[in-house]
Design a protein around this motif. Structure first.
Motif, PDB file in Angstrom:
ATOM      1  N   SER A 271       0.827  -1.206   0.000  1.00 38.06           N
ATOM      2  CA  SER A 271       0.000   0.000   0.000  1.00 38.06           C
ATOM      3  C   SER A 271       0.862   1.256   0.000  1.00 38.06           C
ATOM      4  O   SER A 271       0.574   2.232  -0.707  1.00 38.06           O
ATOM      5  CB  SER A 271      -0.922   0.002   1.226  1.00 38.06           C
ATOM      6  OG  SER A 271      -1.746   1.146   1.233  1.00 38.06           O
ATOM      7  N   ARG A 272       1.953   1.220   0.754  1.00 40.24           N
ATOM      8  CA  ARG A 272       2.840   2.379   0.843  1.00 40.24           C
ATOM      9  C   ARG A 272       3.509   2.668  -0.507  1.00 40.24           C
ATOM     10  O   ARG A 272       3.529   3.826  -0.967  1.00 40.24           O
ATOM     11  CB  ARG A 272       3.889   2.131   1.922  1.00 40.24           C
ATOM     12  CG  ARG A 272       4.832   3.304   2.161  1.00 40.24           C
ATOM     13  CD  ARG A 272       5.668   3.088   3.410  1.00 40.24           C
ATOM     14  NE  ARG A 272       6.493   1.872   3.323  1.00 40.24           N
ATOM     15  CZ  ARG A 272       6.263   0.763   4.010  1.00 40.24           C
ATOM     16  NH1 ARG A 272       5.220   0.697   4.841  1.00 40.24           N
ATOM     17  NH2 ARG A 272       7.052  -0.290   3.905  1.00 40.24           N
ATOM     18  N   GLU A 273       4.041   1.632  -1.142  1.00 38.44           N
ATOM     19  CA  GLU A 273       4.738   1.845  -2.408  1.00 38.44           C
ATOM     20  C   GLU A 273       3.766   2.158  -3.538  1.00 38.44           C
ATOM     21  O   GLU A 273       4.071   2.946  -4.438  1.00 38.44           O
ATOM     22  CB  GLU A 273       5.591   0.618  -2.748  1.00 38.44           C
ATOM     23  CG  GLU A 273       6.751   0.439  -1.765  1.00 38.44           C
ATOM     24  CD  GLU A 273       7.704  -0.655  -2.164  1.00 38.44           C
ATOM     25  OE1 GLU A 273       7.428  -1.381  -3.152  1.00 38.44           O
ATOM     26  OE2 GLU A 273       8.741  -0.799  -1.490  1.00 38.44           O
ATOM     27  N   TYR A 274       2.570   1.579  -3.499  1.00 36.90           N
ATOM     28  CA  TYR A 274       1.532   1.893  -4.488  1.00 36.90           C
ATOM     29  C   TYR A 274       1.138   3.366  -4.376  1.00 36.90           C
ATOM     30  O   TYR A 274       1.043   4.077  -5.378  1.00 36.90           O
ATOM     31  CB  TYR A 274       0.322   0.988  -4.262  1.00 36.90           C
ATOM     32  CG  TYR A 274      -0.734   1.072  -5.342  1.00 36.90           C
ATOM     33  CD1 TYR A 274      -0.846   0.080  -6.309  1.00 36.90           C
ATOM     34  CD2 TYR A 274      -1.637   2.144  -5.395  1.00 36.90           C
ATOM     35  CE1 TYR A 274      -1.815   0.143  -7.299  1.00 36.90           C
ATOM     36  CE2 TYR A 274      -2.591   2.226  -6.377  1.00 36.90           C
ATOM     37  CZ  TYR A 274      -2.684   1.223  -7.330  1.00 36.90           C
ATOM     38  OH  TYR A 274      -3.647   1.305  -8.319  1.00 36.90           O
ATOM     39  N   ARG A 276       2.872   5.792  -3.189  1.00 38.02           N
ATOM     40  CA  ARG A 276       3.988   6.646  -3.594  1.00 38.02           C
ATOM     41  C   ARG A 276       4.038   6.791  -5.114  1.00 38.02           C
ATOM     42  O   ARG A 276       4.338   7.866  -5.633  1.00 38.02           O
ATOM     43  CB  ARG A 276       5.297   6.065  -3.075  1.00 38.02           C
ATOM     44  CG  ARG A 276       6.516   6.981  -3.246  1.00 38.02           C
ATOM     45  CD  ARG A 276       7.750   6.363  -2.641  1.00 38.02           C
ATOM     46  NE  ARG A 276       7.578   6.155  -1.206  1.00 38.02           N
ATOM     47  CZ  ARG A 276       7.895   5.034  -0.563  1.00 38.02           C
ATOM     48  NH1 ARG A 276       8.396   4.007  -1.222  1.00 38.02           N
ATOM     49  NH2 ARG A 276       7.722   4.939   0.743  1.00 38.02           N
ATOM     50  N   LEU A 277       3.717   5.714  -5.833  1.00 39.69           N
ATOM     51  CA  LEU A 277       3.792   5.756  -7.298  1.00 39.69           C
ATOM     52  C   LEU A 277       2.560   6.399  -7.921  1.00 39.69           C
ATOM     53  O   LEU A 277       2.673   7.198  -8.858  1.00 39.69           O
ATOM     54  CB  LEU A 277       3.976   4.339  -7.852  1.00 39.69           C
ATOM     55  CG  LEU A 277       4.232   4.238  -9.361  1.00 39.69           C
ATOM     56  CD1 LEU A 277       5.565   4.895  -9.729  1.00 39.69           C
ATOM     57  CD2 LEU A 277       4.202   2.788  -9.821  1.00 39.69           C
ATOM     58  N   PHE A 278       1.361   6.057  -7.425  1.00 40.96           N
ATOM     59  CA  PHE A 278       0.127   6.493  -8.079  1.00 40.96           C
ATOM     60  C   PHE A 278      -0.609   7.612  -7.335  1.00 40.96           C
ATOM     61  O   PHE A 278      -1.635   8.096  -7.805  1.00 40.96           O
ATOM     62  CB  PHE A 278      -0.817   5.306  -8.275  1.00 40.96           C
ATOM     63  CG  PHE A 278      -0.269   4.247  -9.186  1.00 40.96           C
ATOM     64  CD1 PHE A 278       0.023   4.538 -10.508  1.00 40.96           C
ATOM     65  CD2 PHE A 278      -0.026   2.968  -8.719  1.00 40.96           C
ATOM     66  CE1 PHE A 278       0.538   3.565 -11.361  1.00 40.96           C
ATOM     67  CE2 PHE A 278       0.481   1.988  -9.560  1.00 40.96           C
ATOM     68  CZ  PHE A 278       0.773   2.286 -10.884  1.00 40.96           C
ATOM     69  N   GLY A 279      -0.116   8.010  -6.157  1.00 42.29           N
ATOM     70  CA  GLY A 279      -0.689   9.157  -5.476  1.00 42.29           C
ATOM     71  C   GLY A 279      -1.879   8.867  -4.585  1.00 42.29           C
ATOM     72  O   GLY A 279      -2.453   9.783  -4.001  1.00 42.29           O
ATOM     73  N   ALA A 280      -2.263   7.597  -4.453  1.00 41.37           N
ATOM     74  CA  ALA A 280      -3.391   7.222  -3.590  1.00 41.37           C
ATOM     75  C   ALA A 280      -3.273   5.742  -3.267  1.00 41.37           C
ATOM     76  O   ALA A 280      -2.670   4.981  -4.027  1.00 41.37           O
ATOM     77  CB  ALA A 280      -4.725   7.509  -4.278  1.00 41.37           C
ATOM     78  N   PRO A 281      -3.849   5.294  -2.124  1.00 42.00           N
ATOM     79  CA  PRO A 281      -3.835   3.860  -1.798  1.00 42.00           C
ATOM     80  C   PRO A 281      -4.539   3.049  -2.877  1.00 42.00           C
ATOM     81  O   PRO A 281      -5.362   3.586  -3.632  1.00 42.00           O
ATOM     82  CB  PRO A 281      -4.586   3.798  -0.462  1.00 42.00           C
ATOM     83  CG  PRO A 281      -4.493   5.174   0.098  1.00 42.00           C
ATOM     84  CD  PRO A 281      -4.491   6.104  -1.075  1.00 42.00           C
ATOM     85  N   PRO A 282      -4.253   1.754  -2.971  1.00 41.71           N
ATOM     86  CA  PRO A 282      -4.786   0.927  -4.067  1.00 41.71           C
ATOM     87  C   PRO A 282      -6.297   1.014  -4.264  1.00 41.71           C
ATOM     88  O   PRO A 282      -6.767   1.285  -5.374  1.00 41.71           O
ATOM     89  CB  PRO A 282      -4.357  -0.488  -3.667  1.00 41.71           C
ATOM     90  CG  PRO A 282      -3.141  -0.298  -2.825  1.00 41.71           C
ATOM     91  CD  PRO A 282      -3.355   0.978  -2.077  1.00 41.71           C
ATOM     92  N   SER A 283      -7.078   0.796  -3.222  1.00 41.30           N
ATOM     93  CA  SER A 283      -8.536   0.768  -3.375  1.00 41.30           C
ATOM     94  C   SER A 283      -9.078   2.119  -3.806  1.00 41.30           C
ATOM     95  O   SER A 283      -9.961   2.209  -4.678  1.00 41.30           O
ATOM     96  CB  SER A 283      -9.199   0.325  -2.068  1.00 41.30           C
ATOM     97  OG  SER A 283      -8.788  -0.979  -1.725  1.00 41.30           O
TER      98      SER A 283
END
Length: 304
Positions: A271-274, A276-283
């Protein structure tokens, strides 16, 4: 060249359906946008692209590149990148021509020209140069065929062949040669990139990747960084997260199971790395993308 560029703009504006149009000409795509776009994380495949109008920014690893009208882009390997249109309007939309590179055609042409060889120096995976009249001419002639579709099967390959010829003798000729040569350093790194893409969920060892490339560990790391602007681990992380995003949209599974599926052992790290890359948590990111009625999941693996 101004007259050719004006005709290229007119042809793209006339034939581009929506923001992205896969033309009946093999490997050729037209792109158009009347607005600037947010940075989109995509995977660029080997391609040649000319911007006819507007301006775009690309971020690959630690590199930030900007290219605009009268510039062309060459991508030599599959690269995770962030792309955004930074200049476009209703009066002057972003307009671009893109052609996927045919490695077999390049290799055949090199054999005919008897131009082979790799000096062993690191090659870039992406570069931008100024387009000239000699390169622009076959691009325009290729797009004119959209108005004479019956001629595409015969005249299309001839125009594409001339484009490749001009690229081979242009500023990025060295890169194009390395794409086509099976034993070039760029092709060796490309094999490793393909392996990582196909085995992104597995733990990787630099020694094993170097063996796939047929290089020493130090030489492999230097060439991989030169091509991708990333370390192998950074590259794998981007591939994992791009795939996780695609799975979240396609399967609507919970974030934890998606994280495990792409190789993460810790949901919190995923969740943290996602984020950081996409600007929001996965869900939250997946929900936002689903709300965009114009969002096409295919864009996750294609340049804007």
């Amino acid at each position: 060249m101004m007259e050719q560029m004006n005709e290229l703009r007119a042809l793209i504006a006339r034939h581009c359906v929506g923001t992205r149009f896969e033309t009946p000409i093999p490997r050729v795509t037209l792109l158009s946008s009347c607005t600037q776009t947010e940075p989109a994380r995509v995977i660029y495949e080997p391609l040649f692209c000319v911007i006819a109008q507007g301006r775009k920014q690309l971020i690959v690893g630690d590199k930030v590149l900007i290219y605009e009208a009268s510039k062309y882009l060459v991508v030599s390997v599959d690269l995770p990148a962030s792309g955004s249109i930074i200049h476009a309007s209703v009066d002057e939309p972003y307009l671009a021509f893109s052609m996927r590179l045919d490695r077999a055609a390049l290799a055949s042409m090199l054999l005919e020209l008897a131009e082979v060889g790799d000096d062993g120096s690191p090659a870039a995976g992406l570069a931008i140069s100024s387009v000239d009249a000699e390169l622009l001419d076959p691009v325009v002639r290729l797009l004119r065929l959209l108005e004479r579709p019956r001629e595409i099967p015969i005249l299309g390959p001839l125009a594409e062949r001339e484009i490749l010829f001009r690229l081979l003798h242009g500023a990025q000729g060295k890169m194009l040669r390395q794409i086509a040569l099976a034993d070039s350093r760029l092709s060796c790194i490309s094999r490793v990139i393909d392996w990582i893409k196909n085995n992104y969920a597995e733990a990787i060892r630099i020694e094993a990747l170097a063996e796939i490339a047929g290089m020493s560990g130090s030489s492999f790391h230097r060439h991989f960084k030169a091509v991708t602007s990333m370390s192998p681990l950074q590259f794998q992380k981007q591939i994992r997260l791009q795939e996780a995003r695609r799975l979240l949209l396609a399967q609507r599974a919970d974030a934890g199971s998606i994280g495990f599926a792409v190789g993460y052992e810790s949901p919190s790290q995923f969740s943290r790395e996602y984020s950081r890359l996409f600007g929001a948590p996965p869900s939250r990111d997946a929900a936002r993308l689903r709300e965009l009625s114009s969002f096409d999941p295919q864009r996750l693996s294609q340049p804007v």
